[in-house]
Motif scaffolding. Structure first.
Motif, PDB file in Angstrom:
ATOM      1  N   THR A  27       0.806  -1.222   0.000  1.00 20.29           N
ATOM      2  CA  THR A  27       0.000   0.000   0.000  1.00 20.29           C
ATOM      3  C   THR A  27       0.839   1.271   0.000  1.00 20.29           C
ATOM      4  N   GLY A  28       2.167   1.138   0.131  1.00 21.10           N
ATOM      5  CA  GLY A  28       3.027   2.312   0.187  1.00 21.10           C
ATOM      6  C   GLY A  28       4.057   2.313  -0.917  1.00 21.10           C
ATOM      7  N   ASP A  43      -1.741  -8.948  -0.417  1.00 20.50           N
ATOM      8  CA  ASP A  43      -2.452  -8.756  -1.685  1.00 20.50           C
ATOM      9  C   ASP A  43      -3.918  -8.414  -1.439  1.00 20.50           C
ATOM     10  N   CYS A  44      -4.522  -9.033  -0.425  1.00 26.20           N
ATOM     11  CA  CYS A  44      -5.923  -8.736  -0.108  1.00 26.20           C
ATOM     12  C   CYS A  44      -6.092  -7.286   0.316  1.00 26.20           C
ATOM     13  N   PHE A  45      -5.137  -6.767   1.094  1.00 26.95           N
ATOM     14  CA  PHE A  45      -5.181  -5.347   1.456  1.00 26.95           C
ATOM     15  C   PHE A  45      -5.116  -4.481   0.197  1.00 26.95           C
ATOM     16  N   ALA A  46      -4.178  -4.812  -0.702  1.00 27.73           N
ATOM     17  CA  ALA A  46      -4.004  -4.013  -1.915  1.00 27.73           C
ATOM     18  C   ALA A  46      -5.255  -4.061  -2.790  1.00 27.73           C
ATOM     19  N   ARG A  64      -0.317   3.234   3.682  1.00 23.18           N
ATOM     20  CA  ARG A  64      -1.427   3.995   3.094  1.00 23.18           C
ATOM     21  C   ARG A  64      -1.445   5.435   3.595  1.00 23.18           C
ATOM     22  N   VAL A  65      -1.220   5.605   4.911  1.00 25.58           N
ATOM     23  CA  VAL A  65      -1.324   6.937   5.515  1.00 25.58           C
ATOM     24  C   VAL A  65      -0.093   7.787   5.231  1.00 25.58           C
ATOM     25  N   LEU A  66       1.098   7.169   5.310  1.00 27.84           N
ATOM     26  CA  LEU A  66       2.336   7.945   5.233  1.00 27.84           C
ATOM     27  C   LEU A  66       2.915   8.051   3.819  1.00 27.84           C
TER      28      LEU A  66
END
Length: 255
Positions: free
Chosen positions: A23-24, A57-60, A227-229
């Motif tokens: 995610t980053g 991968d599920c997060f992405a 994701r946040v940073l």
């Protein structure tokens, strides 16, 4: 099989990097391979890392699920699938050698160094490194499938493959997320078959699976942090640090 605190520490760092890379900064994932090889040994690390990669991968996919280019994915699927089977045959042959030391360690080390070289060349050559011919597409796809099957280290190859498609950023992220999820799922039955065929040289064990479960919170944290940073991370400096550490770890696997 019991694990020491240093193994849990390295595993936690690897899980954070998996979540962060999904995610980053995608390049962070290359360091996971040698870290997990240090924890489990080269052969066991291939299967032990896979459930964590699938969760990442599920997060992405959850973040970018609506942005996939399915036509592109269907075009490259046969060549990546061919590479998976070449990698599976390689794992079987190496497992049957019965050598005093794990022969997969140097193979993974060399693959990591090759992926690092591709990453650096991509930064210098840009479009010139992309596969522009049908033959180049076939070779790149087979190499991606082979690399992910043998070492879970196909990120740099797939990055070259995907940027060659000229997709917008969001579509690129979504296509990448679905591609890795699908092909990582495809590796599961192959690794289970190889383990059943040669139980003395397994790729999955109940102990490694349970070890991975303890790392799930770290992976989730890494995904959220990435994701946040992401807007605030000095990507170039971070990537150079990851590349340097990966190179050192790869040489350690080889020697």
């Amino acid at each position: 099989m019991s694990f020491d605190p240093w193994q849990y520490a390295l595993g936690t760092v690897a899980a954070l990097l998996i979540g962060f890379s999904k995610t980053g900064v995608p390049g962070a994932g290359i360091l996971v391979v040698p870290l997990m090889a240090q924890v489990f040994g080269a052969r066991l690390s291939v299967g032990a890392t896979l459930p964590l990669l699938l969760l990442g991968d599920c997060f992405a996919v959850a973040f970018y699920r609506r942005d996939a280019d399915w036509a592109w994915l269907r075009r490259i699927a046969p060549w990546v699938t061919g590479g998976l089977f070449v990698g599976a045959v390689t794992l079987k042959v190496l497992g049957d050698l019965r050598l005093p030391s794990d022969p997969l360690g140097p193979v993974i080390g060399v693959l990591i160094l090759a992926m690092l070289a591709l990453t650096l060349l991509r930064g210098r050559l840009g479009d010139r490194l992309r596969p522009h011919s049908p033959t180049g597409t076939v070779l790149t796809g087979v190499l991606a499938g082979f690399s992910t099957m043998v070492s879970n280290a196909a990120g740099p190859v797939m990055a070259i493959f995907m940027t060659a498609a000229g997709l917008p950023k969001e579509r690129l992220l979504g296509t990448s997320a679905w591609t890795f999820l699908i092909f990582n799922l495809a590796k599961v039955p192959l690794l289970l078959l190889l383990t059943a065929d040669n139980p003395a040289e397994p790729l999955f064990t109940p102990e490694t699976f349970l070890f991975g479960l303890t790392l799930v919170p770290a992976l989730g944290l890494g995904a959220l942090v990435g994701r946040v940073l992401l807007p605030f991370i000095p990507e170039r400096g971070f990537s150079l640090l990851v590349l340097g550490l990966s190179a050192v770890a790869a040489v350690r696997l080889i020697v």
